[in-house]
Scaffold this motif. Structure first.
Motif, short mmCIF file in Angstrom:
data_model
loop_
_atom_site.label_atom_id
_atom_site.label_comp_id
_atom_site.label_asym_id
_atom_site.label_seq_id
_atom_site.Cartn_x
_atom_site.Cartn_y
_atom_site.Cartn_z
N ARG A 179 6.34 17.29 -1.89
CA ARG A 179 4.89 17.45 -1.83
C ARG A 179 4.23 16.29 -1.09
O ARG A 179 3.09 16.40 -0.60
CB ARG A 179 4.29 17.56 -3.24
CG ARG A 179 4.60 18.83 -3.99
CD ARG A 179 4.15 20.08 -3.26
NE ARG A 179 2.74 20.15 -2.98
CZ ARG A 179 1.85 20.80 -3.73
NH1 ARG A 179 2.24 21.43 -4.83
NH2 ARG A 179 0.58 20.86 -3.37
N MET A 180 4.93 15.18 -0.99
CA MET A 180 4.41 14.00 -0.29
C MET A 180 4.62 14.10 1.22
O MET A 180 4.01 13.36 2.00
CB MET A 180 5.12 12.75 -0.83
CG MET A 180 4.36 11.45 -0.66
SD MET A 180 5.35 10.06 -1.30
CE MET A 180 5.48 10.50 -3.03
N LEU A 191 0.83 -1.21 0.00
CA LEU A 191 0.00 0.00 0.00
C LEU A 191 0.87 1.26 0.00
O LEU A 191 0.53 2.25 -0.67
CB LEU A 191 -0.93 0.00 1.22
CG LEU A 191 -2.12 -0.95 1.18
CD1 LEU A 191 -2.96 -0.80 2.44
CD2 LEU A 191 -2.98 -0.71 -0.05
N ILE A 192 1.96 1.23 0.75
CA ILE A 192 2.88 2.38 0.76
C ILE A 192 3.46 2.58 -0.64
O ILE A 192 3.56 3.72 -1.13
CB ILE A 192 3.99 2.16 1.80
CG1 ILE A 192 3.41 2.17 3.21
CG2 ILE A 192 5.07 3.24 1.66
CD1 ILE A 192 4.41 1.80 4.29
N GLY A 193 3.85 1.48 -1.29
CA GLY A 193 4.37 1.57 -2.64
C GLY A 193 3.34 2.12 -3.62
O GLY A 193 3.68 2.94 -4.50
N VAL A 194 2.08 1.69 -3.47
CA VAL A 194 1.01 2.20 -4.33
C VAL A 194 0.84 3.70 -4.14
O VAL A 194 0.75 4.48 -5.11
CB VAL A 194 -0.32 1.48 -4.03
CG1 VAL A 194 -1.48 2.18 -4.73
CG2 VAL A 194 -0.24 0.04 -4.49
N PHE A 195 0.81 4.13 -2.88
CA PHE A 195 0.62 5.55 -2.60
C PHE A 195 1.73 6.39 -3.20
O PHE A 195 1.47 7.41 -3.87
CB PHE A 195 0.55 5.78 -1.09
CG PHE A 195 0.64 7.23 -0.69
CD1 PHE A 195 -0.44 8.07 -0.89
CD2 PHE A 195 1.80 7.75 -0.14
CE1 PHE A 195 -0.37 9.42 -0.53
CE2 PHE A 195 1.89 9.08 0.22
CZ PHE A 195 0.79 9.93 0.01
N MET A 196 2.98 5.99 -3.00
CA MET A 196 4.10 6.77 -3.50
C MET A 196 4.12 6.82 -5.02
O MET A 196 4.33 7.89 -5.62
CB MET A 196 5.42 6.20 -2.96
CG MET A 196 5.56 6.27 -1.46
SD MET A 196 7.11 5.60 -0.83
CE MET A 196 8.27 6.78 -1.49
N ALA A 197 3.88 5.67 -5.66
CA ALA A 197 3.92 5.63 -7.12
C ALA A 197 2.76 6.41 -7.73
O ALA A 197 2.95 7.19 -8.68
CB ALA A 197 3.88 4.18 -7.60
N GLU A 198 1.56 6.24 -7.19
CA GLU A 198 0.40 6.92 -7.78
C GLU A 198 0.44 8.42 -7.48
O GLU A 198 -0.01 9.22 -8.31
CB GLU A 198 -0.90 6.31 -7.24
CG GLU A 198 -1.03 4.81 -7.48
CD GLU A 198 -0.73 4.40 -8.91
OE1 GLU A 198 -1.18 5.10 -9.84
OE2 GLU A 198 -0.03 3.39 -9.10
N PHE A 199 0.98 8.82 -6.35
CA PHE A 199 1.14 10.25 -6.08
C PHE A 199 2.10 10.87 -7.08
O PHE A 199 1.89 11.98 -7.58
CB PHE A 199 1.63 10.47 -4.66
CG PHE A 199 1.64 11.92 -4.23
CD1 PHE A 199 0.53 12.49 -3.66
CD2 PHE A 199 2.77 12.70 -4.42
CE1 PHE A 199 0.52 13.83 -3.28
CE2 PHE A 199 2.78 14.04 -4.04
CZ PHE A 199 1.65 14.60 -3.47
N GLY A 200 3.18 10.14 -7.37
CA GLY A 200 4.12 10.62 -8.38
C GLY A 200 3.46 10.71 -9.75
O GLY A 200 3.73 11.65 -10.52
#
Length: 297
Positions: free
Chosen positions: A221-222, A175-184
């Motif tokens: 920004r994250m 989930l952390i990986g999803v958040f970081m990638a999708e935010f980017g």
């Protein structure tokens, strides 16, 4: 046509400004590449164009403001939980050391909540005031697709490893990986969030600087989300372990984690300033040959 850097009038077929040395975008090559795009590429481009129409900038700014407020209250609550944990530790081990840790924890959380909000505002102002350039929109498109696929891959890997090892922590890592990638990916679709412009004539050195700065700005920004979620998770961790036999060990873990989270905005701020100081020095060195040529002329 005119040079986008210095404004000098140039022939339509010019590829480089003879005044400032800026590399111009060759329109004929761009048209040739576009004409040879495959049908699949056109479908992907249509999907990206649709996503760009979504109000990502408005949504991110609103969510960022909300999460910053939640982060402040999270630190206040974390300080109170730390105080309670310190009292429990003092009673458990019959020592006043736990009480002093709890009081210090509460005071630090109040200070971190205040300084954090101020520094987060300063970091956002720095991000929006420093411009990054890409010579083509195509690079941003590739970054967007890569990040979208990376997020899906991180989620799939997290789910698979959770079932394969019977360890639910892999799912949370996913989930952390999803958040970081999708935010980017969102920042790539709405590059104004990180003050980035595409389709601007620039040198290879400037584009390399812009590429590195682009990813650093995404992490900046994250930061409000990391700051807030980290405080909430630390508070939950401390509450869960208040009744454990080795409560003192868990209290110290929560206390040290709080210090790291509280200092994170300051570390990001100073790190970004140092990075741009180095970048400004590099730009000054790279611009010396052109300036010397103009002086010789």
């Amino acid at each position: 046509m005119f040079c986008s850097k210095c404004g000098k009038e140039l022939p339509d077929d010019a590829v480089k400004c003879d005044a400032c040395g800026s590399v111009l975008k060759p329109a004929a090559i761009v048209e040739l590449v576009s004409a040879k795009s495959s049908l699949l590429n056109q479908w992907i481009d249509c999907g990206l164009n649709y996503l760009r129409k979504l109000p990502f900038e408005k949504m991110v700014n609103a969510l960022e403001n909300l999460i910053s407020r939640i982060g402040v209250f999270s630190f206040y609550l974390l300080g109170l939980v730390g105080l309670v944990g310190g009292l429990i530790t003092a009673l458990h081990y019959e020592s006043l050391q736990g009480l002093w840790i709890g009081l210090g924890w509460l005071l630090l959380c109040i200070l971190f909540a205040y300084f954090g909000t101020k520094l987060l505002q300063s970091i956002k102002a720095l991000v929006l005031s420093t411009n990054s350039l890409f010579s083509s929109q195509s690079l941003l498109d590739c970054i967007t697709v890569l990040l979208l696929l990376s997020g899906l891959a991180a989620l799939a890997a997290g789910i698979y490893l959770s079932f394969d090892t019977s360890d639910g922590t892999h799912f949370w890592y996913g989930l952390i990986g999803v958040f970081m990638a999708e935010f980017g990916a969102v920042c790539s679709l709405a590059p104004q969030l990180v003050s980035t412009e595409a389709g601007i004539a620039c040198s290879p050195g400037e584009e390399l600087i812009g590429l590195g700065t682009f990813f650093i700005k995404i992490m900046l920004r994250m930061l409000p989300f990391i700051w807030c979620i980290g405080a909430l998770l630390t508070m939950i961790y401390v509450i869960i372990h208040l009744g454990s036999d080795n409560v003192g060990e868990h209290i110290m873990t929560g206390f040290s984690t709080t210090i790291v989270l509280g200092l994170l905005p300051l570390a990001y701020y100073l790190g970004f300033l140092l990075y741009y100081f180095v970048i400004d020095l590099a730009r000054a060195v790279l611009s010396l040959p052109g300036k010397l040529d103009r002086l010789n002329k």
